[in-house]
Write a protein that holds these residues in place. Sequence first.
Motif, PDB file in Angstrom:
ATOM      1  N   ASP A 109      17.688  -4.951  39.810  1.00 53.46           N
ATOM      2  CA  ASP A 109      18.541  -4.352  40.835  1.00 53.46           C
ATOM      3  C   ASP A 109      17.722  -3.563  41.856  1.00 53.46           C
ATOM      4  O   ASP A 109      18.024  -3.595  43.048  1.00 53.46           O
ATOM      5  CB  ASP A 109      19.598  -3.449  40.190  1.00 53.46           C
ATOM      6  CG  ASP A 109      20.647  -4.237  39.400  1.00 53.46           C
ATOM      7  OD1 ASP A 109      20.738  -5.474  39.579  1.00 53.46           O
ATOM      8  OD2 ASP A 109      21.351  -3.604  38.585  1.00 53.46           O
ATOM      9  N   GLN A 110      16.685  -2.851  41.403  1.00 53.54           N
ATOM     10  CA  GLN A 110      15.825  -2.097  42.323  1.00 53.54           C
ATOM     11  C   GLN A 110      15.160  -3.024  43.339  1.00 53.54           C
ATOM     12  O   GLN A 110      15.001  -2.657  44.499  1.00 53.54           O
ATOM     13  CB  GLN A 110      14.751  -1.325  41.556  1.00 53.54           C
ATOM     14  CG  GLN A 110      15.263  -0.117  40.823  1.00 53.54           C
ATOM     15  CD  GLN A 110      14.180   0.526  39.968  1.00 53.54           C
ATOM     16  OE1 GLN A 110      13.108  -0.030  39.745  1.00 53.54           O
ATOM     17  NE2 GLN A 110      14.478   1.715  39.448  1.00 53.54           N
ATOM     18  N   LEU A 111      14.762  -4.205  42.877  1.00 51.94           N
ATOM     19  CA  LEU A 111      14.127  -5.161  43.789  1.00 51.94           C
ATOM     20  C   LEU A 111      15.150  -5.963  44.583  1.00 51.94           C
ATOM     21  O   LEU A 111      14.775  -6.690  45.507  1.00 51.94           O
ATOM     22  CB  LEU A 111      13.223  -6.119  42.998  1.00 51.94           C
ATOM     23  CG  LEU A 111      11.991  -5.502  42.352  1.00 51.94           C
ATOM     24  CD1 LEU A 111      11.220  -6.559  41.569  1.00 51.94           C
ATOM     25  CD2 LEU A 111      11.093  -4.858  43.394  1.00 51.94           C
ATOM     26  N   GLY A 112      16.424  -5.861  44.211  1.00 49.71           N
ATOM     27  CA  GLY A 112      17.470  -6.575  44.918  1.00 49.71           C
ATOM     28  C   GLY A 112      17.404  -8.083  44.739  1.00 49.71           C
ATOM     29  O   GLY A 112      17.742  -8.835  45.650  1.00 49.71           O
ATOM     30  N   LEU A 113      16.979  -8.516  43.548  1.00 50.14           N
ATOM     31  CA  LEU A 113      16.826  -9.944  43.292  1.00 50.14           C
ATOM     32  C   LEU A 113      17.998 -10.503  42.496  1.00 50.14           C
ATOM     33  O   LEU A 113      18.548  -9.819  41.635  1.00 50.14           O
ATOM     34  CB  LEU A 113      15.543 -10.206  42.497  1.00 50.14           C
ATOM     35  CG  LEU A 113      14.223  -9.839  43.146  1.00 50.14           C
ATOM     36  CD1 LEU A 113      13.084 -10.037  42.158  1.00 50.14           C
ATOM     37  CD2 LEU A 113      13.998 -10.658  44.397  1.00 50.14           C
ATOM     38  N   THR A 114      18.325 -11.749  42.758  1.00 47.66           N
ATOM     39  CA  THR A 114      19.279 -12.476  41.928  1.00 47.66           C
ATOM     40  C   THR A 114      18.513 -13.111  40.769  1.00 47.66           C
ATOM     41  O   THR A 114      17.269 -13.135  40.769  1.00 47.66           O
ATOM     42  CB  THR A 114      19.979 -13.589  42.725  1.00 47.66           C
ATOM     43  OG1 THR A 114      18.995 -14.576  43.072  1.00 47.66           O
ATOM     44  CG2 THR A 114      20.662 -13.036  43.973  1.00 47.66           C
ATOM     45  N   GLN A 115      19.228 -13.662  39.816  1.00 46.94           N
ATOM     46  CA  GLN A 115      18.579 -14.353  38.709  1.00 46.94           C
ATOM     47  C   GLN A 115      17.788 -15.546  39.214  1.00 46.94           C
ATOM     48  O   GLN A 115      16.664 -15.792  38.750  1.00 46.94           O
ATOM     49  CB  GLN A 115      19.619 -14.794  37.682  1.00 46.94           C
ATOM     50  CG  GLN A 115      20.255 -13.623  36.957  1.00 46.94           C
ATOM     51  CD  GLN A 115      21.326 -14.043  35.970  1.00 46.94           C
ATOM     52  OE1 GLN A 115      21.406 -15.195  35.575  1.00 46.94           O
ATOM     53  NE2 GLN A 115      22.158 -13.095  35.567  1.00 46.94           N
ATOM     54  N   ASP A 116      18.335 -16.288  40.158  1.00 48.22           N
ATOM     55  CA  ASP A 116      17.612 -17.434  40.730  1.00 48.22           C
ATOM     56  C   ASP A 116      16.343 -16.988  41.450  1.00 48.22           C
ATOM     57  O   ASP A 116      15.295 -17.635  41.337  1.00 48.22           O
ATOM     58  CB  ASP A 116      18.498 -18.210  41.712  1.00 48.22           C
ATOM     59  CG  ASP A 116      19.578 -19.015  41.008  1.00 48.22           C
ATOM     60  OD1 ASP A 116      19.358 -19.443  39.855  1.00 48.22           O
ATOM     61  OD2 ASP A 116      20.638 -19.227  41.634  1.00 48.22           O
ATOM     62  N   GLU A 117      16.425 -15.875  42.180  1.00 47.82           N
ATOM     63  CA  GLU A 117      15.250 -15.375  42.908  1.00 47.82           C
ATOM     64  C   GLU A 117      14.176 -14.891  41.943  1.00 47.82           C
ATOM     65  O   GLU A 117      12.982 -15.122  42.179  1.00 47.82           O
ATOM     66  CB  GLU A 117      15.655 -14.254  43.865  1.00 47.82           C
ATOM     67  CG  GLU A 117      16.498 -14.742  45.030  1.00 47.82           C
ATOM     68  CD  GLU A 117      17.154 -13.622  45.811  1.00 47.82           C
ATOM     69  OE1 GLU A 117      17.449 -13.856  46.999  1.00 47.82           O
ATOM     70  OE2 GLU A 117      17.392 -12.522  45.247  1.00 47.82           O
ATOM     71  N   LEU A 118      14.587 -14.226  40.853  1.00 42.71           N
ATOM     72  CA  LEU A 118      13.606 -13.794  39.860  1.00 42.71           C
ATOM     73  C   LEU A 118      12.942 -15.000  39.217  1.00 42.71           C
ATOM     74  O   LEU A 118      11.719 -15.018  39.043  1.00 42.71           O
ATOM     75  CB  LEU A 118      14.235 -12.898  38.795  1.00 42.71           C
ATOM     76  CG  LEU A 118      13.266 -12.443  37.693  1.00 42.71           C
ATOM     77  CD1 LEU A 118      12.053 -11.715  38.265  1.00 42.71           C
ATOM     78  CD2 LEU A 118      13.997 -11.568  36.680  1.00 42.71           C
ATOM     79  N   ALA A 119      13.719 -16.028  38.894  1.00 47.48           N
ATOM     80  CA  ALA A 119      13.136 -17.241  38.316  1.00 47.48           C
ATOM     81  C   ALA A 119      12.104 -17.836  39.263  1.00 47.48           C
ATOM     82  O   ALA A 119      11.009 -18.228  38.828  1.00 47.48           O
ATOM     83  CB  ALA A 119      14.237 -18.257  38.001  1.00 47.48           C
ATOM     84  N   ALA A 120      12.410 -17.873  40.548  1.00 43.28           N
ATOM     85  CA  ALA A 120      11.464 -18.414  41.535  1.00 43.28           C
ATOM     86  C   ALA A 120      10.194 -17.573  41.599  1.00 43.28           C
ATOM     87  O   ALA A 120       9.083 -18.112  41.657  1.00 43.28           O
ATOM     88  CB  ALA A 120      12.124 -18.496  42.909  1.00 43.28           C
ATOM     89  N   ARG A 121      10.331 -16.252  41.561  1.00 42.65           N
ATOM     90  CA  ARG A 121       9.146 -15.383  41.588  1.00 42.65           C
ATOM     91  C   ARG A 121       8.313 -15.524  40.316  1.00 42.65           C
ATOM     92  O   ARG A 121       7.082 -15.494  40.371  1.00 42.65           O
ATOM     93  CB  ARG A 121       9.543 -13.921  41.790  1.00 42.65           C
ATOM     94  CG  ARG A 121       9.977 -13.626  43.198  1.00 42.65           C
ATOM     95  CD  ARG A 121       9.927 -12.164  43.470  1.00 42.65           C
ATOM     96  NE  ARG A 121      10.443 -11.866  44.793  1.00 42.65           N
ATOM     97  CZ  ARG A 121      10.371 -10.674  45.333  1.00 42.65           C
ATOM     98  NH1 ARG A 121       9.825  -9.668  44.674  1.00 42.65           N
ATOM     99  NH2 ARG A 121      10.852 -10.471  46.539  1.00 42.65           N
TER     100      ARG A 121
END
Length: 115
Positions: A12-24
């Motif tokens: 949440d602090q980074l403002g990422l979705t689950q899909d965005e975290l998977a990509a990172r």
Amino acid sequence: MAANLALRRRLDQLGLTQDELAARLNAALQEITGRPGEISSRTVRNLLNGSSRRPIGRTCAALERVFGCPVADLGFRAPSSMQHPPEAPCGDATSSFPPPERQPQPFRSSRSAGQ
């Protein structure tokens, strides 16, 4: 199984979705191993909902690369091969990437130094 609140807070602090975290995470694995990662949003969901408390080594390395802190600070138990010395908690990290590795110093023989 309890949800992983530490990982949820950081996400949440980074403002990422689950899909965005998977990509990172997959991008981090590409940097670390030289091969594309295969982490899916389902894997991220399993990390968040607590069904995965001890991710495999390469997933741990990718999490550490993305969040800039040991996986223990993200609510996980790291494999024994990844144990780290104590350092600043994850929330205190100033960068999302770990510090650069030190370059090895050239070997100098004590014989050649005086000759």
